[in-house]
Design a protein around this motif. Sequence first.
Motif, mmCIF file in Angstrom:
data_model
loop_
_atom_site.group_PDB
_atom_site.id
_atom_site.type_symbol
_atom_site.label_atom_id
_atom_site.label_comp_id
_atom_site.label_asym_id
_atom_site.label_seq_id
_atom_site.Cartn_x
_atom_site.Cartn_y
_atom_site.Cartn_z
ATOM 1 N N SER A 177 -13.564 40.080 46.006
ATOM 2 C CA SER A 177 -14.027 39.693 47.335
ATOM 3 C C SER A 177 -15.543 39.744 47.434
ATOM 4 O O SER A 177 -16.173 38.832 48.000
ATOM 5 N N ILE A 307 -16.280 36.575 53.173
ATOM 6 C CA ILE A 307 -15.202 37.485 52.776
ATOM 7 C C ILE A 307 -14.009 37.321 53.723
ATOM 8 O O ILE A 307 -12.848 37.275 53.291
ATOM 9 N N SER A 326 -7.262 39.998 45.781
ATOM 10 C CA SER A 326 -8.434 40.232 46.620
ATOM 11 C C SER A 326 -7.967 41.022 47.830
ATOM 12 O O SER A 326 -6.767 41.245 48.029
#
Length: 375
Positions: A177, A307, A326
């Motif tokens: 991420s 993100i 992630s």
Amino acid sequence: MSDITQEIGTAPERGRSLWDDARDRLLANKAAVGSMIVLAVITFLSVVGPMLSPHEFDTVYRDYVRVPASLEAYPRAEQVQPAFEKLAQRARFNIDSYERNGDVVVVKVSSRRAINPKSTRYFDRSDIFKNAQLLDMSEDKKSATLQADINYLHFYFGTDANGRDMMTRTFIAGRVSLTIGLLATAVAIFIGVLYGATSGYLGGRIDQMMMRVVDILYSLPFIFFVIMLVVFFGRNFVLMFIAVGAVEWLDMARIVRGQTLTIKRQEYVQAAEAMGVSDGGIVRRHIIPNTLGPVVVYMTLLVPKVILLESFLSFLGLGVQEPMTSWGVLISEGARNLQGAAWMLIFPSIFLTSTLFALNFIGDGLRDALDPKDR
């Protein structure tokens, strides 16, 4: 006379630059400093944590599916004997006696037919036992002593629905991420600053034409654009989020263009034009360096935005795919298993929200530190 000489010989004090003042104001902001520490810890865990973890992020422990987070090692004391009996049944052994000496299980087993020494692999393949061996085999090979060590494992964040260690996967997810956030942000900053500075400095019809291109790109449905990227680039998240960064530059271009329209009227820019410096040189040496304040602030706000975007796309199944993971993927899995395995959602959410809050506090601190009205 000597006093006058001493005063003349004294070196002038070094003046403080505006960057020094901004740094001191930033360090005086406790929320920003604390956020930088939190972000540094999360980054360190994401980079170094998977190397120090005893588990690989894609290793499946079939005997430990969805086990809760615990500081105590697995297996529990009450799990050892039932697990051993189950494996002995699979190996077609009859248990005549069971004894546990510390971390070693010693069992007398028998069988209706000759015992195959390779039967110990049933125990070695288990996640609960290791180093299984047959001792004191009888002459007819129908009875023996089976000895095996208990294989203790720690799952500090628990395991997921496939029996994979959540701590290692959370650290790996942070690495993915943060990399995606920085990568897409770097692409967006590079394109946005260059495009906005060029448009604002040249002005006129060129500026109007370049800004209309930005308006056209703004009108495109983002999700439709991402689906097209997935079709063209496949599941390669690096290429996909480079392309996502190539879309996120639109806001940056407008911000830099507005700053450039003000900067290009300054005396030092006009002096550079009078000295015959080329347009490219003025943009590179004078325009872009003087827009770095808003650019740095916007960068700290763009990283959490990317993100979150990655988390949203992964939640929809358009982002990072298994076995790579992630924070968005882990949160998606945790949401599906919330009722029976809340730890699968709690730990990735803590890391994601802490990172987002830290980046936003750092952005606020930089905005206050670089504000010219506070100098």
